[in-house]
Design an enzyme around this catalytic site. Sequence first.
Site, mmCIF file in Angstrom:
data_model
loop_
_atom_site.group_PDB
_atom_site.id
_atom_site.type_symbol
_atom_site.label_atom_id
_atom_site.label_comp_id
_atom_site.label_asym_id
_atom_site.label_seq_id
_atom_site.Cartn_x
_atom_site.Cartn_y
_atom_site.Cartn_z
ATOM 1 N N VAL A 1 -9.887 92.345 -96.913
ATOM 2 C CA VAL A 1 -9.441 91.094 -97.510
ATOM 3 C C VAL A 1 -9.440 91.271 -99.030
ATOM 4 O O VAL A 1 -10.440 91.728 -99.607
ATOM 5 C CB VAL A 1 -10.354 89.911 -97.134
ATOM 6 N N TYR B 1 -11.325 94.896 -88.788
ATOM 7 C CA TYR B 1 -9.933 94.420 -88.803
ATOM 8 C C TYR B 1 -9.132 95.034 -89.940
ATOM 9 O O TYR B 1 -7.910 95.099 -89.895
ATOM 10 C CB TYR B 1 -9.923 92.891 -88.972
ATOM 11 N N GLY B 2 -9.802 95.457 -91.041
ATOM 12 C CA GLY B 2 -9.101 95.916 -92.233
ATOM 13 C C GLY B 2 -9.807 95.434 -93.488
ATOM 14 O O GLY B 2 -11.042 95.520 -93.584
ATOM 15 N N LYS C 1 -5.261 89.081 -96.296
ATOM 16 C CA LYS C 1 -5.942 89.855 -95.254
ATOM 17 C C LYS C 1 -4.987 90.960 -94.810
ATOM 18 O O LYS C 1 -3.888 90.696 -94.316
ATOM 19 C CB LYS C 1 -6.304 88.944 -94.080
ATOM 20 N N ASP D 1 -13.753 83.599 -81.032
ATOM 21 C CA ASP D 1 -14.524 84.527 -81.864
ATOM 22 C C ASP D 1 -15.193 83.773 -83.008
ATOM 23 O O ASP D 1 -15.181 84.219 -84.148
ATOM 24 C CB ASP D 1 -13.624 85.637 -82.401
ATOM 25 N N GLY E 1 -13.655 91.930 -99.275
ATOM 26 C CA GLY E 1 -14.284 92.067 -97.973
ATOM 27 C C GLY E 1 -13.640 93.165 -97.139
ATOM 28 O O GLY E 1 -12.455 93.454 -97.289
ATOM 29 N N LYS E 2 -14.459 93.798 -96.279
ATOM 30 C CA LYS E 2 -13.955 94.822 -95.365
ATOM 31 C C LYS E 2 -14.584 94.620 -93.999
ATOM 32 O O LYS E 2 -15.684 94.084 -93.881
ATOM 33 C CB LYS E 2 -14.304 96.227 -95.873
ATOM 34 N N GLY E 3 -13.877 95.043 -92.974
ATOM 35 C CA GLY E 3 -14.394 94.938 -91.614
ATOM 36 C C GLY E 3 -13.594 95.824 -90.694
ATOM 37 O O GLY E 3 -12.724 96.578 -91.140
#
Length: 494
Positions: A207, A204-205, A220, A321, A200-202
């Site tokens: 995973v 925030y950085g 993470k 959130d 995963g990416k977002g």
Amino acid sequence: MPRGAAGAALLAILTVSLGFAAGELLCACDVPHCNVSTCRGKVCFVSKSREGGSVTRRKGCFSQHLLESCRGPVMEHFGTKCCNASMCNAHLEIYLRGEEAPGPAAALPGLLLLTVVPLLGLLLLAALAALFGWKLVQHRRAGARGRAGEADLPLKASVAGDSTLEDLLGDDCTTGSGSGLPFLVQRTVARQIALAECVGKGRYGEVWRGVWHGESVAVKIFSSRDEQSWFRETEIYNTVLLRHDNILGFIASDMTSRNSSTQLWLITHYHEHGSLYDYLQRTALDGAGCLALASSIICGLVHLHVEIFGTQGKPAIAHRDLKSRNILVKSNRQCCIADLGLAVMHSQGSDYLDVGNNPRVGTKRYMAPEVLSEQIRTDCFESYKKTDIWAYGLVLWEIARRTVVNGIVEEYRPPFFDVVPSDPSFEDMRKVVCVDQQTPAVPNRLFSNAVLSALAKVMKECWYQSPSARLTALRIKKTLKKLSHSLEKPKQEC
């Protein structure tokens, strides 16, 4: 990330993990939180770790009685010894497997032998007496467990590399305050993880799925611009007891160096189904599955919102959130809440509201009207809880849309998909939610099913413009439990 900021973050975490209390032992200390060369705690310790060819030896104190954490075998890469007398760790030695201890006592001067041997004899007698007493207590406890029908569990080691994650995260291996491992063990575990694949990416950085001694863990990796979120999650997990089936399980946090750059890692349990957002993209639900997901999320939210008093307690926490991307689906199709980087904590006793130090705001699509209109009472903890309820109603809407009724189910769509762009601005959401006072359209087909009709009523009661009119997490939990009973399913455990 500036190394000064990184050092400050580590210093703060060490202070939290190994915090002080009055009237405790004086211990020799050389870890960063030391006051000169000493610290105060319940137990003194000496640890030694080997990374590559270098060996690091540390002295310090634990804030709780953690002798159990020191009874595991000393390994090649890590070991800890504890003692419980003032300054007892000043000359306490520990030898990793493969190291040679100093020569025999016969090499000591005769006068020193005359002094030390009688003292050692007295200490040995005292240790034997203490061991006999401890064994007697353990025997009685084992008998009590047997009479209660419980299995007699072996003593768990706290040394990384000698246990499974389940062993390491047992009650007798925690720091006594946080939700993960003792701080020094956290760093050891982090350095033994091999990154396997990015899942995963977002913003925030990233995973990654990592592997630790054959077990999958989630890693993470925060971007440098989101350092405050990493620090906040680390701070909360290390100071608050958050062990709960519906809260993502925390293992360790570390600041590590990879590819000549500093990386901020948060290591948690790994769930192969991924986020609820991903799960709903590919999975259509039946009524029971819909209710199970909704119930497990509200159980986790209740655990966050409630303050638990006592030595094993926790402050009240508001997430701030909550969204389908921050909720994970476990193998048993229960959910657990993740991402506490924006969380707010509150304790009634001190009436202190801890909002952290993170300039990042929540996800605009899930923001409550009072947040979008900038009228939220930021000095009132209840205000933050009410924003979680608004967001929970939106998540409930996402789940209900993917539930099959009379053979019909909609494709997954995010809340307000039909009235705002895919990446809405603050102003986009403010107009829709505050000015037009719109809420997501509930599909008519849901009202032909008793359970989904009840869920539709719940979500609408989460969307009142006035925060005080919204349901509480506890009221929602009770309502969903009644629905579970109406389906004659096993009682939802929270």
